[in-house]
Every structure is written in structure tokens, then in C-alpha cells.
Write a protein that holds these residues in place. Structure first.
Motif, mmCIF file in Angstrom:
data_model
loop_
_atom_site.group_PDB
_atom_site.id
_atom_site.type_symbol
_atom_site.label_atom_id
_atom_site.label_comp_id
_atom_site.label_asym_id
_atom_site.label_seq_id
_atom_site.Cartn_x
_atom_site.Cartn_y
_atom_site.Cartn_z
ATOM 1 N N UNK A 532 7.593 3.005 -0.382
ATOM 2 C CA UNK A 532 7.659 1.538 -0.440
ATOM 3 C C UNK A 532 6.477 0.983 -1.233
ATOM 4 N N UNK A 533 5.266 1.462 -0.937
ATOM 5 C CA UNK A 533 4.096 0.979 -1.662
ATOM 6 C C UNK A 533 4.190 1.306 -3.141
ATOM 7 N N UNK A 534 4.743 2.472 -3.449
ATOM 8 C CA UNK A 534 4.824 2.865 -4.860
ATOM 9 C C UNK A 534 5.812 1.985 -5.627
ATOM 10 N N UNK A 535 6.986 1.763 -5.065
ATOM 11 C CA UNK A 535 8.011 1.035 -5.805
ATOM 12 C C UNK A 535 7.828 -0.479 -5.743
ATOM 13 N N UNK A 536 7.194 -1.010 -4.685
ATOM 14 C CA UNK A 536 7.006 -2.442 -4.564
ATOM 15 C C UNK A 536 5.650 -2.905 -5.101
ATOM 16 N N UNK A 537 4.605 -2.152 -4.821
ATOM 17 C CA UNK A 537 3.256 -2.562 -5.226
ATOM 18 C C UNK A 537 2.658 -1.677 -6.303
ATOM 19 N N UNK A 538 3.358 -0.637 -6.711
ATOM 20 C CA UNK A 538 2.887 0.307 -7.730
ATOM 21 C C UNK A 538 1.602 1.002 -7.292
ATOM 22 N N UNK A 539 1.464 1.234 -5.990
ATOM 23 C CA UNK A 539 0.306 1.951 -5.449
ATOM 24 C C UNK A 539 0.621 3.436 -5.326
ATOM 25 N N UNK A 540 -0.309 4.247 -5.812
ATOM 26 C CA UNK A 540 -0.191 5.694 -5.646
ATOM 27 C C UNK A 540 -0.932 6.169 -4.400
ATOM 28 N N UNK A 541 -1.900 5.365 -3.916
ATOM 29 C CA UNK A 541 -2.806 5.822 -2.878
ATOM 30 C C UNK A 541 -2.915 4.823 -1.732
ATOM 31 N N UNK A 542 -3.253 5.335 -0.559
ATOM 32 C CA UNK A 542 -3.759 4.550 0.560
ATOM 33 C C UNK A 542 -5.166 5.043 0.842
ATOM 34 N N UNK A 543 -6.059 4.135 1.241
ATOM 35 C CA UNK A 543 -7.427 4.565 1.531
ATOM 36 C C UNK A 543 -8.023 3.728 2.659
ATOM 37 N N UNK A 544 -8.980 4.352 3.361
ATOM 38 C CA UNK A 544 -9.681 3.713 4.469
ATOM 39 C C UNK A 544 -11.166 3.993 4.297
ATOM 40 N N UNK A 545 -11.986 2.944 4.388
ATOM 41 C CA UNK A 545 -13.424 3.133 4.205
ATOM 42 C C UNK A 545 -14.013 3.817 5.429
ATOM 43 N N UNK A 546 -14.872 4.813 5.178
ATOM 44 C CA UNK A 546 -15.497 5.592 6.242
ATOM 45 C C UNK A 546 -16.984 5.281 6.340
#
Length: 615
Positions: A532-546
């Protein structure tokens, strides 16, 4: 049926030449900014050798002494690179060390790699020179190079390839020098150690190898994202196949097919070899593992003989191979040439025998360590056993984990101190991401596909970030080399930015004279985005700050690095290409003028190979 390996040899040597070309291009485009005289971590062999020598003899670095007497300049020139652990660097011993020498050696390697890859000149002198040059480079002991096992593997493979080539020939299929069976079996032994060692490393590291690891590979490719979207049965089936091939069927590689001469054994060996090659190709497509899987292909190609490869070859290639086999046989050679061929054959037998004894002796300890690892007596490791990297132990799986930790850099050109506080020392500042060449960065950044070209700064950053996190190191999470890089960028060094993926015009402005005032570092966990993120938002990645942020505002105050921008290296690259193709074209024209015109078809012969004309 007797197995022949004419086409196998050509594929092995061309693959190795391509990897060497990418290796020397990595050196040419990056070394001066990394290890040059004023690079991020300069290599200073003269000073390091002098310091080590003076510490030994309790003398000042400016005064060289040898057994109580003063050394002359010639003695210094020979000794200055051998003092530090005695590591051989023959090229730099002769020409000295500096930025000019780094550039000269790198582009010489590029030229020789082009000769090895494209030229019809077929001689063992070319891989020998490439091995000596790259050995000199690796033994400079920079962590950008020596710390990575694929550099050792490249040297080990190139050393064996020297003896796979003829003394000198104008043909890729020299009838005077058939592929040496002893050397081909040494390549098989290398392939077994690589494949079985990879399986043992996965099994004994007790990491996450029961799951598909595209998400935690160092620098995944776009194809890795799509394979990650496949259902779970595919991932478990892939890992099961990997374990079966690497731990179970890898022993088939050691079968002496040339001695047994059984058609069933030959087909078994070819089938296992083809599956092993397919596994390496899959790893190449889904991740950027440096040279590793490209180099793994080379010894595995030694399991595929001409009977198998000719079914996929063109009619022209098949004709050349069949003609070479005929001319190499006693019936295919002229009476005047038979004595010379017999002498040449026995010289090669002696040389191959000495090589076999030498490599067998050098392989004893690596094989012993490999068996001890498989029995759980020692932990998986990567290790070289001598200063020339003749035989080594590899372990690429030692840092692959379930979670990917990545360092993310940001830069800004202006601060808003009105809203500054402890959490935001520069106020509500607009930060722009500083991209690496191949490491994951912005959520919309497409995964790279650079293998076997190596972005060396990316690899050191990923390696040290993962090591510091999983070793439980508290406090600073930013590698020292990145802190040095940040200060260089704040000081306005364009060569430092050329090591990264962000354009110079964005970091320094359109006029390239407006450096950032601050750089911020943060630690994130990265995972693939879903469909969903790839096709709707063109995002390849998810990330969380550590962890973070850590902000750097102190600019580099040392001597300025002379900027050598990528455009200058591109000019040098096209100049080397121009020289190569000019010399290559002139040489080919002279050879064609001297050689007689070959007939359209070979003379009648008896051979068990499939006839290209019949096909």
C-alpha cells in the motif's frame, strides 16, 4: 566420455575480469578522498614505517638506523613499506606512495582489466600483474579495503586464474593450452569451501537464517523488495533449498569427474553446479554483497563442462570450441608441431603439479578450521592465513540480523535560534537528508543496484554501525569516520560530498560556495514498506528512530583536501577507454593482416560434442 572445459574457462576468466574492472574503478573514483594524503583516513606508509622503525631501535623518526649504522636512501626506499608487519606491497615499493601513485596504480588496473576482459591477447602475464597490483593495494591495510573478506577472495581467485591462462596466445581457445584439469579441480575445491562455509556460517551463527533475509541484507536491491512481498512459503522454500545446496549437495562439487568418467556422475555434478550457480545469481539480484557472490560464481562454473554449456552457446562459439578440441588432439596437430606441443604439455604438468601441492598445503588449516566450525568447536570467522591471501576462510553471514539499523545524516544551511532548546539546539530548523550512495535513506529512495561496484564509505558505515549496536556499545553511535566526514563537509570540502549520494549543488548550493552550518546524525531501524505504501505513497521503506540526534557544528580546521571531483575521474575513465580501444583496434588489424583467413568450416572430425551445424 572425456570432459572438456574450454568454454567454462572463458566464462570464468571473463567474469573475473569484470569483477577486477569494478574493483579498480572503485579504487580510482574513491581512494584519494578516503585514504589519500588528505583523505578521511590517510594512509602514510612512510611515516608509519618510520615510527615503527624508530620505536624498535629507540631512535627519532627522522633518523633511520640499521644495526647501528645509518641506512642510505636506497635501503629506505626498499624497507619503508615492509616495516609495518612486513606486508608485501611490491608496486608501491617501486614507485613510492602518494595521491599521484594511487591514481596511477588504480587506472593502470582499470586498463589491464579491460585488456583481460575484451582483448584477444590471452596470457597469464595480465592476471599476474593484476594480482600484484591489487595485493599491493590491499596490503596498505586501510579498513576501507582490508577489513572486507571479498577483497581477500578476489586475490585468492585471481592467483588461481593466473595458471588457468596460457603463456601467450591470440585466441580465447588456444589449442596449445587446454584448460588444466588440476587447476580446474583447485577451483572446485575453492567452490566447495565457499559454499559449504556459507552454509555452516548460517547454521552456526544462530541468527535469523530461518527467515528470508532480504530486509536485513547490507544493501538490498529493488528486486529484493519485490521478492520480500512474495508469500511465506516461498521464503521458507528458498531457505530450505539454500541449506540443502550449501550443506548437503556441496560435497558433490568435490567429485573427481575427470577420473571417474561416468555419465551419471557427470550429470549429477553438472546438475548440482547449475543449481549452485542459480543460487548465486539469485543472491546477486536481491542484494549488493560486494564481490562475494560474483566471485562465488567463478569456481562454481568449473563444474559445468562444454557438453552442457554448448547447448546454450551460439553456432559460432560452438564451432570455435569444436575446432580447438580437434587441434588440441594429437590427430589435429601437424607433425612439426607435435614435439613442441609435447614439451609445452610437460612444462604445464610440472607447473600445475607444483601449484596443486602448494595450494593443498595452504588449504590444510582453512579446511581444519572449517570442519571445527561445522562441529561447533569454534565460532564462524573470517580469516586470512598469510600476507599474500593464497587461501582464506570467509564468513559473510556474521552481521546479518533480524533488524536493520541504519545511520541517517541531515544537514541545514540556516538556524532559527528563537525556539532553541535542549531537544532542538538549532531551533525549528529545516533539515535536508544527506543521502549515501547505496544505504537506505529517504523513504522514497529506490534501493540501489551497484554490485559488484563497491561504495566503500557505505560499507564501513554499515559495518561499524551494526557492530557497535549488537556489541552493546553505549554512548556514541556515530562511527569516527562519519564524524570526520561531517567536519569535512562543514569545512566546505567537495571531495567529501562526492563520496555520498547527494548532489553537490544541493549540499553546497548552485555556486558550490555555501556549505552547511550543521550536520545531524540519527539512528533508525529500517524495514521494507508494504504494497500500500509503495503504490499509494511511493515509499520503499518504513523507519523508526532509535537514537539521536547528535549535531555537529565544528568545521574541519586542518589542511584542505585538494578537490578532485567525479567529473575529473570520468574524464580519466574515458581517456583510458580511448587508449584501450585504440591500441586494441590497431593490434587486431595487424593480427588479421598476418594471419591466414580461416576456412568457413573445420575439417571433418570425430567428436562427442553436439555439432553446431547439425543443430
Amino acid at each position: 566420455t572425456e570432459c572438456t572445459y574450454w568454454l567454462s574457462r572463458v566464462l570464468m576468466l571473463r567474469t573475473l575480469a569484470f569483477v577486477l574492472l569494478c574493483a579498480f574503478l572503485s579504487c580510482a573514483f574513491q581512494d584519494r578522498a578516503l585514504i589519500g594524503h588528505r583523505g578521511l583516513e590517510p594512509i602514510r606508509p612512510h611515516q608509519d614505517a618510520a615510527d615503527a622503525y624508530s620505536q624498535t631501535y629507540k631512535e627519532a623518526p627522522t633518523k633511520w638506523t640499521c644495526d647501528g649504522t645509518t641506512c642510505n636512501k636506497a635501503m629506505q626506499a626498499i624497507d619503508w613499506l615492509w616495516v609495518v608487519e612486513g606486508r608485501p606491497t611490491p608496486v608501491y615499493d617501486i614507485i613510492g606512495f602518494g595521491d599521484a601513485q594511487l591514481t596511477l596504480v588504480a587506472w593502470t588496473g582499470v586498463y589491464l582489466s579491460l585488456v583481460f576482459l575484451f582483448s584477444t591477447v590471452n596470457t597469464m602475464l595480465v592476471p599476474f600483474l593484476l594480482w600484484v597490483i591489487y595485493l599491493s593495494y590491499v596490503n596498505l591495510q586501510s579498513r576501507f579495503v582490508t577489513a572486507h573478506a571479498w577483497e581477500w577472495q578476489l586475490l585468492e581467485t585471481t592467483f588461481l586464474a593466473i595458471f588457468l591462462c596460457p603463456f601467450y596466445s591470440w585466441s580465447s581457445y588456444p589449442s596449445w593450452t587446454p584448460p588444466p584439469r588440476a587447476v580446474m579441480y583447485l577451483f572446485r575445491l575453492l567452490g566447495f569451501r565457499l559454499v559449504f562455509g556459507a552454509g555452516v556460517s548460517k547454521l552456526m551463527n544462530d541468527l535469523c537464517w530461518k527467515q528470508f533475509l532480504c530486509t536485513a541484507s547490507p544493501m538490498p536491491s529493488p528486486i529484493g523488495w519485490f521478492t520480500n512481498m512474495l508469500p511465506s512459503p516461498f521464503h521458507y522454500g528458498w531457505m530450505l533449498m539454500t541449506y540443502v545446496l550449501e550443506l548437503g549437495l556441496s560435497w558433490v562439487i568435490l567429485l573427481p569427474v575427470d577420473i571417474i568418467r561416468n555419465d551419471g556422475v557427470r550429470k549429477l555434478s553438472i546438475g548440482v553446479g547449475a543449481l549452485q550457480v542459480a543460487l548465486q545469481l539469485g543472491n546477486i539480484l536481491t542484494g549488493n554483497f560486494g564481490f562475494t557472490h560474483w566471485l562465488n560464481l567463478i569456481p562454481l562454473l568449473a563444474t559445468l563442462d562444454d557438453h552442457f554449456l554448448l547447448t546454450w552457446a551460439s553456432a559460432t562459439t560452438s564451432l570455435k570450441v569444436v575446432e580447438a578440441i580437434h587441434e588440441a588432439s594429437p590427430l589435429g596437430s601437424k607433425t612439426s608441431e607435435q614435439a613442441h606441443k609435447v614439451l609445452h604439455k610437460y612444462v604445464r604438468y610440472v607447473m600445475d603439479g607444483i601449484l596443486s601441492l602448494f595450494i593443498s598445503y595452504k588449504s590444510l588449516q582453512p579446511l581444519k578450521d572449517l570442519m571445527n566450525i561445522s562441529l561447533g568447536k569454534i565460532k564462524p570467522m573470517q580469516k586470512f592465513y598469510d600476507k599474500n591471501f593464497f587461501v582464506n576462510t570467509y564468513d559473510i553471514a556474521n552481521l546479518i540480523q533480524k533488524t536493520r539499523y541504519e545511520l541517517v545524516l541531515w544537514y541545514t544551511h540556516r538556524a532559527n535560534n528563537e525556539y532553541a532548546d535542549a531537544a532542538h539546539p538549532l531551533g525549528l530548523t529545516t533539515w535536508h537528508q544527506l543521502e549515501f550512495k547505496c544505504l537506505p535513506g529517504a523513504l522514497t529512495s529506490t534501493p540501489c543496484m551497484l554490485s559488484p561496484y563497491i561504495p566503500r564509505l557505505d560499507w564501513v558505515t554499515w559495518d561499524e554501525t551494526m557492530r557497535s549496536w549488537y556489541s552493546g556499545t553505549e554512548g556514541r553511535f556515530v562511527p569516527a569516520v562519519i564524524e570526520q566526514l561531517a567536519m569535512r563537509i562543514l569545512g566546505g570540502e567537495r571531495a567529501a560530498v562526492s563520496l555520498l549520494g547527494s548532489p553537490l549543488s544541493e549540499v553546497f548550493g548552485p555556486a558550490l560556495n555555501f556549505p552547511p552550518i550543521a550536520i545531524m546524525a540519527e539512528l533508525y531501524t529500517y524495514d521494507y514498506a508494504d504494497g500500500f505504501d509503495y503504490y499509494q505513497r511511493h515509499n520503499w521503506w518504513n523507519r523508526v528512530r532509535v537514537k539521536g540526534p547528535m549535531i555537529y557544528q565544528e568545521a574541519w580546521k586542518g589542511p584542505e583536501l585538494v578537490d578532485v571531483l567525479p567529473e575529473h575521474d570520468c574524464i580519466l575513465f574515458f581517456a583510458v577507454l580511448g587508449v584501450f580501444f585504440s591500441v586494441h583496434g590497431a593490434t587486431e588489424l595487424r593480427r588479421r593482416d598476418k594471419d591466414p583467413v580461416y576456412p568457413d568450416s573445420p575439417p571433418p572430425m570425430e567428436t562427442s560434442l553436439p555439432s553446431p551445424i547439425r543443430r
